[in-house]
Design an enzyme around this catalytic site. Structure first.
Site, short mmCIF file in Angstrom:
data_model
loop_
_atom_site.label_atom_id
_atom_site.label_comp_id
_atom_site.label_asym_id
_atom_site.label_seq_id
_atom_site.Cartn_x
_atom_site.Cartn_y
_atom_site.Cartn_z
N PHE A 1 3.69 48.72 40.81
CA PHE A 1 4.38 48.95 39.53
C PHE A 1 4.62 47.64 38.93
O PHE A 1 5.64 46.93 39.26
CB PHE A 1 5.48 49.86 39.53
CG PHE A 1 6.26 50.35 38.52
CD1 PHE A 1 5.81 51.39 37.64
CD2 PHE A 1 7.47 49.48 38.01
CE1 PHE A 1 6.58 51.70 36.35
CE2 PHE A 1 8.01 49.94 36.81
CZ PHE A 1 7.59 50.97 35.99
N ALA A 2 3.91 47.14 37.72
CA ALA A 2 4.30 45.92 37.17
C ALA A 2 5.01 45.93 36.07
O ALA A 2 3.86 46.03 34.84
CB ALA A 2 2.88 45.12 37.18
N GLY B 1 13.33 41.43 32.37
CA GLY B 1 13.45 42.39 33.34
C GLY B 1 14.48 43.56 33.17
O GLY B 1 13.56 44.78 32.69
N ILE C 1 6.99 42.00 41.87
CA ILE C 1 6.21 43.38 41.86
C ILE C 1 6.17 43.55 43.42
O ILE C 1 5.39 42.93 43.99
CB ILE C 1 4.87 42.95 41.16
CG1 ILE C 1 5.05 42.75 39.84
CG2 ILE C 1 4.28 44.47 41.23
CD1 ILE C 1 6.12 43.35 39.06
N THR C 2 6.73 44.57 43.59
CA THR C 2 6.91 44.99 45.13
C THR C 2 5.49 45.52 45.53
O THR C 2 4.74 46.26 44.78
CB THR C 2 7.59 46.20 45.36
OG1 THR C 2 9.11 45.68 44.99
CG2 THR C 2 7.79 46.72 46.83
N GLY D 1 15.05 58.57 39.70
CA GLY D 1 15.24 57.31 40.36
C GLY D 1 16.55 56.84 40.45
O GLY D 1 16.86 56.55 41.57
N GLN E 1 34.04 44.48 57.60
CA GLN E 1 35.44 43.89 57.36
C GLN E 1 36.02 44.46 58.83
O GLN E 1 36.46 43.60 59.72
CB GLN E 1 36.30 44.23 56.41
CG GLN E 1 37.39 43.35 56.31
CD GLN E 1 37.28 41.77 56.30
OE1 GLN E 1 36.21 41.34 55.87
NE2 GLN E 1 38.30 41.17 56.62
N ILE E 2 36.01 45.58 59.11
CA ILE E 2 36.55 46.25 60.26
C ILE E 2 35.85 45.94 61.74
O ILE E 2 36.65 45.58 62.48
CB ILE E 2 36.53 48.01 60.07
CG1 ILE E 2 37.35 48.39 59.03
CG2 ILE E 2 36.70 48.62 61.43
CD1 ILE E 2 36.88 49.81 58.51
N GLU F 1 16.22 47.90 39.43
CA GLU F 1 16.05 49.13 38.55
C GLU F 1 17.20 49.44 38.00
O GLU F 1 17.52 50.67 37.78
CB GLU F 1 15.86 50.29 39.79
CG GLU F 1 14.52 50.06 40.62
CD GLU F 1 14.45 50.93 41.77
OE1 GLU F 1 14.83 52.31 41.82
OE2 GLU F 1 14.30 50.37 43.10
C1 LIG Z 1 13.08 43.04 45.70
C2 LIG Z 1 12.75 43.18 44.50
C3 LIG Z 1 11.85 44.17 43.99
C4 LIG Z 1 11.50 44.56 42.77
N1 LIG Z 1 10.49 45.15 42.48
C5 LIG Z 1 9.95 45.74 41.29
C6 LIG Z 1 8.71 46.06 41.04
O1 LIG Z 1 8.17 46.75 42.02
N2 LIG Z 1 8.10 46.24 39.74
C7 LIG Z 1 8.94 45.81 38.56
O2 LIG Z 1 8.76 46.01 37.45
N3 LIG Z 1 10.21 45.18 38.79
C8 LIG Z 1 10.76 45.07 40.22
N4 LIG Z 1 12.02 44.21 40.29
C9 LIG Z 1 12.52 43.77 39.15
C10 LIG Z 1 13.91 44.36 38.99
O3 LIG Z 1 13.80 45.73 38.67
C11 LIG Z 1 14.85 43.52 38.04
O4 LIG Z 1 15.13 42.40 38.77
C12 LIG Z 1 15.71 44.04 37.25
O5 LIG Z 1 15.63 45.12 36.60
C13 LIG Z 1 16.76 43.13 36.69
O6 LIG Z 1 16.08 42.45 35.83
P1 LIG Z 1 16.12 40.82 35.69
O7 LIG Z 1 16.22 40.61 37.10
O8 LIG Z 1 15.21 40.20 34.73
O9 LIG Z 1 17.69 40.47 35.14
P2 LIG Z 1 18.06 40.32 33.71
O10 LIG Z 1 17.56 41.54 32.90
O11 LIG Z 1 17.84 38.97 33.28
O12 LIG Z 1 19.81 40.82 33.83
C14 LIG Z 1 20.47 39.37 34.60
C15 LIG Z 1 22.02 39.88 34.50
O13 LIG Z 1 22.61 40.08 33.34
C16 LIG Z 1 23.54 41.00 33.19
N5 LIG Z 1 23.06 41.52 32.12
C17 LIG Z 1 21.81 41.79 31.39
N6 LIG Z 1 21.99 42.50 30.18
C18 LIG Z 1 23.16 42.74 30.08
C19 LIG Z 1 23.83 43.03 28.93
N7 LIG Z 1 23.23 43.94 28.00
N8 LIG Z 1 25.23 43.36 29.04
C20 LIG Z 1 25.80 42.74 30.09
N9 LIG Z 1 25.26 41.88 31.11
C21 LIG Z 1 23.88 42.11 31.09
C22 LIG Z 1 23.56 41.74 34.53
O14 LIG Z 1 24.65 41.56 35.18
C23 LIG Z 1 22.02 41.39 35.02
O15 LIG Z 1 22.23 41.58 36.54
C24 LIG Z 1 12.21 43.95 41.58
C25 LIG Z 1 13.31 43.08 42.05
C26 LIG Z 1 13.77 42.85 43.13
C27 LIG Z 1 14.69 41.62 43.43
#
Ligand SMILES: Cc1cc2nc3c(=O)[nH]c(=O)nc-3n(C[C@H](O)[C@H](O)[C@H](O)COP(=O)(O)OP(=O)(O)OC[C@H]3O[C@@H](n4cnc5c(N)ncnc54)[C@H](O)[C@@H]3O)c2cc1C
Length: 385
Positions: free
Chosen positions: A126-127, A134, A160-161, A244, A338-339, A365
């Site tokens: 899923f990309a 993100g 992308i997992t 989800g 912690q415990i 997610e």
């Molecule tokens: C192990 C792993 C597997 C994944 N698998 C997939 C996959 O298969 N396919 C896919 O498409 N994606 C995948 N992802 C992506 C994942 O869903 C995104 O990392 C996630 O949605 C967050 O997006 P970002 O990292 O760009 O954070 P950003 O959107 O840049 O946000 C960064 C931080 O900013 C803060 N923030 C953002 N917006 C706001 C707001 N409006 N108000 C206040 N604070 C805010 C939050 O604290 C957030 O954590 C995966 C990620 C990981 C780490």
């Protein structure tokens, strides 16, 4: 109003609990090979899952599965989360990974993609996420430009997992960047061996997951590989995304339960300064806080799932369920750690793994802040003047 699970779901819960206690918890220390389940265990557990009647529990009946409703699936997810034996983002011993988006394909697309996935012949990823977008996918920069009976896709996807093993990807790309998430994003089925698709690198994370970065350079995709109409990329995923989020809450139930099991039994054995930890109020309160969170989370998950099964729109409930479940289960893992003192930090016990996984779910997610932002709009509308 009935807060008890119906009889058939209580039996399902017992079946999954037995499976977890007998087949998964005994092997959880050392069950993974990198981000995947060990191949020997995969085959063995698939056979055992079939034997206890859990095979394809989440696949609709018209495709040969059991078609369990969301409440039943939530019961299964909660029980499975009591163990770290399976990869946290890819626990596929009950049948192949079938993205629910594939059920929305047209008949011809189903023949080429859905049925082979159900038969275990094709794998997919899923990309959606990109380096610059993100949590806010409407800002994505990957574009799909129509060129006759093809689209030309350009852009980079990150995190992308499963991309390294995938035969095809469900790729989200902007067909109208101005409209963004309001009708400007379309979804495509892209074969991974199409010229211009390149795996750039696999990323290490603090969990066992190793997602991929992928480049799309002038990738020509036939127009018949578009999923739904142009601009519908997000629309039909909504129902699935709501389910989800409830899955996150259900997972939190299992994690908190296991942390309570581990935390209470250790507190009842471990003696410091002449008394058991269980006699210390500081430790008792940690356990009580987790117990109270578990109770609230279980009510929330069961309520949202049952109302979803009854045809209600539970999108706003699902925001609460996700951030409450992810946060409270992380806190429960933290207290349990912690415990246990130094033991809680070792890989002998599942606690550190639960701690790392649950921390990661507060970001992936849908980060908590973004869920609260969406919920705030709803709250202001509902209570504002
Ligand atoms: C192990 C792993 C597997 C994944 N698998 C997939 C996959 O298969 N396919 C896919 O498409 N994606 C995948 N992802 C992506 C994942 O869903 C995104 O990392 C996630 O949605 C967050 O997006 P970002 O990292 O760009 O954070 P950003 O959107 O840049 O946000 C960064 C931080 O900013 C803060 N923030 C953002 N917006 C706001 C707001 N409006 N108000 C206040 N604070 C805010 C939050 O604290 C957030 O954590 C995966 C990620 C990981 C780490």
């Amino acid at each position: 109003m009935d807060y008890q699970l119906p009889e058939e779901l209580r039996m399902l819960k017992e079946t999954v609990r037995r499976f977890v206690d007998r087949e998964l918890i005994p092997v959880e220390n050392g069950s993974l090979d990198g981000p995947k389940l060990r191949a020997d265990l995969q085959a063995d557990l698939e056979e055992k899952a079939k034997a206890v009647g859990l095979w394809l529990y989440d696949v609709p009946t018209e495709y040969g599965g059991q078609g369990l409703g969301l409440l039943a699936r939530a019961v299964v997810w909660a029980e499975l989360a009591r163990t770290v034996a399976l990869p946290s983002r890819a626990a596929y011993v009950f049948g192949p990974n079938v993205s629910p988006i594939l059920y929305f394909l047209n008949d011809e697309q189903k023949q080429r993609y859905l049925y082979p996935v159900l038969e275990g012949k094709l794998r997919h990823c899923f990309a959606q996420t990109e380096p610059d977008a993100g949590g806010d996918p409407g800002a994505m920069r990957t574009t799909a430009v129509r060129d006759g009976d093809h689209y030309v896709i350009n852009g980079t996807k990150r995190f992308i997992t499963g991309a390294g093993d995938a035969h095809f990807a469900q790729v989200f790309a902007a067909t109208d960047r101005e409209k963004g998430s309001r009708g400007g994003i379309s979804a495509f089925l892209v074969d991974m061996d199409t010229p211009g698709v390149r795996l750039l690198r696999q990323q290490e994370t603090m969990m066992h997951d190793r997602p991929w970065e992928i480049a799309f350079e002038d990738v020509r995709v036939p127009a018949e590989n578009r999923i739904g109409e142009e601009g519908e990329g997000f629309g039909f995923a909504q129902n699935w995304i709501t389910a989800g989020r409830i899955r996150h809450g259900a997972r939190g139930i299992g994690v908190i339960e296991r942390c309570l099991e581990l935390g209470t039994s250790y507190a009842q054995q471990r003696v410091t300064f002449g008394r058991k930890l269980a006699e210390r109020q500081a430790v008792q309160w940690m356990l009580v806080d987790s117990h109270a969170d578990l109770h609230m989370l279980r009510l929330m998950v069961y309520d949202a799932a049952a109302r979803h099964d009854a045809g209600e729109d539970v999108r706003y409930d699902s925001y609460i369920v996700k951030y409450f479940g992810d946060t409270k289960s992380f806190e429960a893992a933290d207290r349990c750690m912690q415990i246990h003192g130094g033991l809680g930090l070792t890989t002998d016990l599942p606690i550190e793994r639960m701690w790392r996984d649950q921390r990661s779910f507060i970001i992936t997610e849908g980060p908590t802040e973004i869920l609260k932002m969406a919920l705030a709009r709803h709250v202001l509308r509902q209570y504002g003047s």
